[in-house]
Design a protein around this motif. Structure first.
Motif, short mmCIF file in Angstrom:
data_model
loop_
_atom_site.label_atom_id
_atom_site.label_comp_id
_atom_site.label_asym_id
_atom_site.label_seq_id
_atom_site.Cartn_x
_atom_site.Cartn_y
_atom_site.Cartn_z
N ILE A 197 17.26 26.31 -18.61
CA ILE A 197 16.04 27.02 -18.19
C ILE A 197 14.95 26.90 -19.23
O ILE A 197 13.78 26.70 -18.91
N ASN A 198 15.32 26.98 -20.49
CA ASN A 198 14.30 26.99 -21.54
C ASN A 198 13.94 25.60 -22.06
O ASN A 198 13.09 25.48 -22.93
N SER A 199 14.55 24.56 -21.53
CA SER A 199 14.19 23.22 -21.97
C SER A 199 13.00 22.66 -21.18
O SER A 199 12.44 21.63 -21.57
N ILE A 200 12.61 23.31 -20.11
CA ILE A 200 11.49 22.87 -19.29
C ILE A 200 10.29 23.78 -19.56
O ILE A 200 10.39 25.00 -19.48
N SER A 201 9.15 23.19 -19.87
CA SER A 201 7.96 23.99 -20.13
C SER A 201 7.33 24.44 -18.80
O SER A 201 7.54 23.81 -17.76
N ASN A 202 6.55 25.49 -18.87
CA ASN A 202 5.87 25.98 -17.68
C ASN A 202 4.82 24.98 -17.19
O ASN A 202 4.57 24.86 -16.00
N GLY A 203 4.21 24.25 -18.11
CA GLY A 203 3.25 23.23 -17.74
C GLY A 203 3.89 22.09 -16.96
O GLY A 203 3.28 21.52 -16.06
N HIS A 204 5.12 21.77 -17.30
CA HIS A 204 5.84 20.73 -16.57
C HIS A 204 6.14 21.18 -15.15
O HIS A 204 6.07 20.40 -14.21
N ILE A 205 6.45 22.44 -14.97
CA ILE A 205 6.75 22.97 -13.63
C ILE A 205 5.48 23.03 -12.79
O ILE A 205 5.50 22.71 -11.60
N ARG A 206 4.37 23.43 -13.39
CA ARG A 206 3.10 23.49 -12.66
C ARG A 206 2.51 22.12 -12.40
O ARG A 206 1.67 21.96 -11.52
N GLY A 207 2.90 21.13 -13.17
CA GLY A 207 2.35 19.79 -13.02
C GLY A 207 1.18 19.53 -13.93
O GLY A 207 0.44 18.57 -13.73
N ASP A 208 0.98 20.39 -14.94
CA ASP A 208 -0.14 20.21 -15.86
C ASP A 208 0.10 19.10 -16.87
O ASP A 208 -0.84 18.51 -17.38
N THR A 209 1.36 18.83 -17.18
CA THR A 209 1.68 17.82 -18.18
C THR A 209 2.25 16.59 -17.49
O THR A 209 1.85 16.27 -16.39
N TYR A 210 3.19 15.97 -18.09
CA TYR A 210 3.78 14.73 -17.58
C TYR A 210 4.28 14.91 -16.16
O TYR A 210 5.14 15.76 -15.90
N ASN A 211 3.76 14.12 -15.22
CA ASN A 211 4.18 14.27 -13.83
C ASN A 211 4.40 12.93 -13.14
O ASN A 211 4.49 12.87 -11.93
N GLU A 212 4.49 11.82 -13.89
CA GLU A 212 4.79 10.54 -13.28
C GLU A 212 6.24 10.18 -13.53
O GLU A 212 6.93 10.82 -14.30
N GLY A 213 6.70 9.14 -12.88
CA GLY A 213 8.03 8.62 -13.11
C GLY A 213 9.11 9.43 -12.42
O GLY A 213 8.85 10.29 -11.58
#
Length: 158
Positions: free
Chosen positions: A71-87
């Motif tokens: 749970i804590n290895s994923i950032s909230n920005g990654h879940i929202r799609g603010d950061t890395y979202n390709e691949g």
């Protein structure tokens, strides 16, 4: 009825404003809860032998610990799609990873309740403390997981 609480604001207390120390306080509190949970189960395992406390009950705590890290290895920005979202590890994979972590965490908590009531309380065991220790361990790990995930803010990382 939608919007009934739209204008509701919680009163702010200046003594509870943490500001830049929010991440520090949340991390220390989550670490203390996590440590206390494992300390309780280690104490129970050291005090009770295998006839009173089966060694298989430790699987719940191990699964809860894995859920903590998932749970804590994923950032909230990654879940929202603010950061890395390709691949292949884009937003969808992060959300699936987070969902699996929550499923493991809830599963560990529910199975510890099952052990407490199914093995120690309902059959009328002479000493239900090993079941209480298993439940307390998993409840504290679960609360530490939630506090570490939602108690911190990522605004201070920028």
């Amino acid at each position: 009825m939608s919007g009934i609480l739209d204008n509701f604001q919680c009163p702010s207390c200046e003594c509870c404003e943490l500001g830049e120390k929010r991440n520090l306080v949340a991390s220390i509190a989550a670490g203390a809860l996590f440590f206390t949970g494992w300390w309780i189960i280690i104490d129970a395992a050291a005090f009770y032998d295998a006839t009173e406390m089966d060694h298989a009950v430790h699987a719940c705590g191990a699964v809860g610990t894995v859920a903590f890290f998932m749970i804590n290895s994923i950032s909230n920005g990654h879940i929202r799609g603010d950061t890395y979202n390709e691949g292949c590890f884009g937003t969808l994979a992060g959300r699936i990873w987070l969902l699996n972590g929550f499923l493991l965490g809830f599963g560990a908590l529910i199975s510890s309740m099952w052990i407490l009531f199914g093995v120690y309380v309902v059959p009328g065991a002479a000493n239900p403390y090993p079941g209480i220790a298993v439940f307390l361990q998993n409840a504290l790990i679960f609360f530490a997981t939630m506090l570490f995930k939602f108690g911190r803010t990522e605004d201070l990382w920028d």
